[in-house]
Design an enzyme around this catalytic site. Structure first.
Site, mmCIF file in Angstrom:
data_model
loop_
_atom_site.group_PDB
_atom_site.id
_atom_site.type_symbol
_atom_site.label_atom_id
_atom_site.label_comp_id
_atom_site.label_asym_id
_atom_site.label_seq_id
_atom_site.Cartn_x
_atom_site.Cartn_y
_atom_site.Cartn_z
ATOM 1 N N ARG A 261 0.821 -1.205 0.000
ATOM 2 C CA ARG A 261 0.000 0.000 0.000
ATOM 3 C C ARG A 261 0.857 1.258 0.000
ATOM 4 O O ARG A 261 2.021 1.238 0.404
ATOM 5 C CB ARG A 261 -0.893 0.029 1.252
ATOM 6 C CG ARG A 261 -1.828 -1.151 1.398
ATOM 7 C CD ARG A 261 -2.630 -1.075 2.684
ATOM 8 N NE ARG A 261 -3.455 -2.259 2.882
ATOM 9 C CZ ARG A 261 -4.664 -2.429 2.358
ATOM 10 N NH1 ARG A 261 -5.175 -1.457 1.616
ATOM 11 N NH2 ARG A 261 -5.345 -3.526 2.573
ATOM 12 N N THR B 225 -15.783 -11.325 -3.851
ATOM 13 C CA THR B 225 -15.527 -9.934 -4.265
ATOM 14 C C THR B 225 -16.653 -9.353 -5.127
ATOM 15 O O THR B 225 -16.915 -9.822 -6.229
ATOM 16 C CB THR B 225 -14.197 -9.765 -5.009
ATOM 17 O OG1 THR B 225 -13.158 -10.482 -4.342
ATOM 18 C CG2 THR B 225 -13.820 -8.294 -5.077
#
Length: 484
Positions: free
Chosen positions: A81, A287
């Site tokens: 990230r 998802t």
């Protein structure tokens, strides 16, 4: 095969993520009553104490409501990230310069660049690489690397906010699948005594084996779920090796779609499900399955088709994430998903199978399981009753597509919770202690009759071991008519 309709329960299982929305009074009860099979506890958010309490509460409520609910702990995995912006976010214009830079403070990102939680990025990319941030909503092209700074051009602009994920198009980032945080969280999963342990970004079977080793060291004997989300994980022969090392695989379509490109996802989903079923492994499709229901009380037609197609592909389970963790209508999402699954299961292709039809079986219990399903699908069988210690016979049977319910009948609570994820398998508590061998089957049938699963005149196919209490010892197959 006999083509017939049964009023059997939904076969595809529903996994729902816990979160702030499910902590509200009465919500867990309504989710269980709506058809919840397995809860997912996401260790990317919240504290260990919160997760332990949620698992305890779910099991308590499931027991009170006479249900079996499995618990899946999902480890966070590597934090690939960016860091944070001083103003919380920036708006990037196409064509602008933007840097990912280890020298920028963790809270000091701005319109020119942002720091990194994933510190090794400058050493793993090269000019021309494309980096996809926030699930591909922002795309950067690497121009050059200067020390700890990755200088990029914005290819697709937009809003970029704190801590968004980074993917390398085509895969190749070297982040270890199991982090130090994951190792601590495995200890918490052991306190929970999770039925399933899912881990992120496995690159190889070795990663799966390492996760299993760490779990066992922590005192957690559970099923290991590999989340398929790296581009390199779907290459041959790596994909098959990961599946064989796992008990289950999750098709994590978010990161996987970013790494391989969204157009490849449908064919990959079908490939993974087919390969997993061939190897007697369980699959979870995940998802954005019903994502609009985070806010809305009904799904879009596209979401209906997505869930139905996963069912027709043969997935064992479909998973909800934010829809239940933070959504407005957790129980309505489960009700809607349940309806879609049930209708999709009426399609003939979901009840026809050529699984291992041209192969030689290596074990007695598998031979019994395959023979049982052949008989059940070609004879007037109402239900299959599998007296099981570990649940393995029920799993083997569930790899054959069928409309006939398989009841995993066992005195072991851990086995009952494990089979909550197997397609078409329903756990049932049955204590045979003190019974003679000849008394076991009549009492099993009576228990099925008492619970309303069968009635007088129905034919039930029974599998069991000649000697009780032996794992993998199934070696007997019987056809019993209820009431005789």
């Amino acid at each position: 095969m006999i083509d017939r309709e049964y009023t059997s329960p939904r076969r595809t299982k529903i996994v729902a993520t816990l979160g702030p929305a499910t902590d509200k009074p009465g919500v867990i009860d309504s989710m269980i009553q709506a058809g919840l099979d397995v809860v997912r506890i996401n260790f990317s958010h919240g504290s260990a104490d919160e997760h332990i309490e949620r698992a305890r509460f779910v099991r308590e409520r499931a027991k009170a409501l006479g249900s079996e609910v499995g618990v899946l702990v999902d480890l966070q995995g590597p934090k690939i990230r960016i860091a944070r912006f001083s103003e919380g976010y920036v708006l990037l214009d196409e064509g602008a310069d933007f840097a990912l830079d280890n020298n920028i403070g963790r809270l000091e990102g701005n319109i020119n660049g942002v720091g990194l939680d994933y510190k090794t990025l400058p050493h793993e990319v090269k000019p021309g690489n494309r980096l996809l941030l926030d699930d591909g909503r922002v795309v950067l092209e690497v121009k050059q690397i200067v020390g700890e700074r990755v200088e990029c051009k914005v290819v697709v602009g937009g809003k970029l906010s704190n801590n968004k994920g980074i993917n390398l198009l085509g895969g190749g980032l070297s982040a270890a699948a199991i982090t130090e945080k994951d190792k601590e969280d495995i200890l918490s999963a052991a306190k929970i005594q999770a039925d399933y342990l899912a881990f992120s970004f496995p690159r190889s079977a070795d990663d799966v084996n390492e996760c299993r080793r760490l779990a066992l060291e922590a005192g957690l004997k559970c099923c290991i779920v590999s989340k398929i989300e790296r581009a390199e994980a779907v290459q041959d022969p790596t994909l098959e090796e990961i599946i064989l090392a796992s008990d289950a695989v999750m098709i994590a379509r978010g990161d996987l779609g970013v790494e391989v490109g969204d157009a490849l996802l449908p064919s990959l989903q079908k490939k993974i499900i087919k390969l997993a079923r061939q190897h007697n492994r369980v699959t979870i499709t995940a998802t954005q399955m019903m994502e609009t229901m985070i806010d809305n009380p009904i799904p879009t037609r596209a979401e209906v088709f997505d869930v139905a197609n996963a069912v027709i592909d043969g997935t064992d389970a479909v998973m909800l994430s934010g829809e239940t963790a933070t959504g407005k209508h957790p129980h309505l999402v489960i009700e809607a998903m349940s309806r879609i699954c049930y209708e999709a299961e009426k399609q003939r292709e979901t009840r026809v199978s050529t699984h291992r039809i041209d192969q030689v079986f290596q074990a007695t219990d598998e031979s019994i399981a395959m023979g049982a399903m052949y008989i059940a699908n070609h004879f007037n069988i109402r239900a299959i009753a599998a007296l099981t210690e570990s649940g393995s016979t029920a799993l083997l049977m569930s790899r054959i597509s069928s409309g006939i319910p398989i009841y995993a009948i066992t005195p072991h609570e851990k086995t009952r919770q494990k089979v909550t994820l197997y397609r078409g398998v329903y756990p049932m508590a049955f204590n045979y202690e003190g019974m003679d061998n000849d008394e076991v089957v009549p009492n099993m049938i009576e228990e099925l009759k008492r619970s309303g699963q069968v009635k007088d005149g129905d034919k039930v196919l029974v599998t069991r071991g000649k000697h009780r209490g032996i794992m993998g010892g199934t070696n007997v197959l019987l056809i019993v008519e209820v009431g005789k």
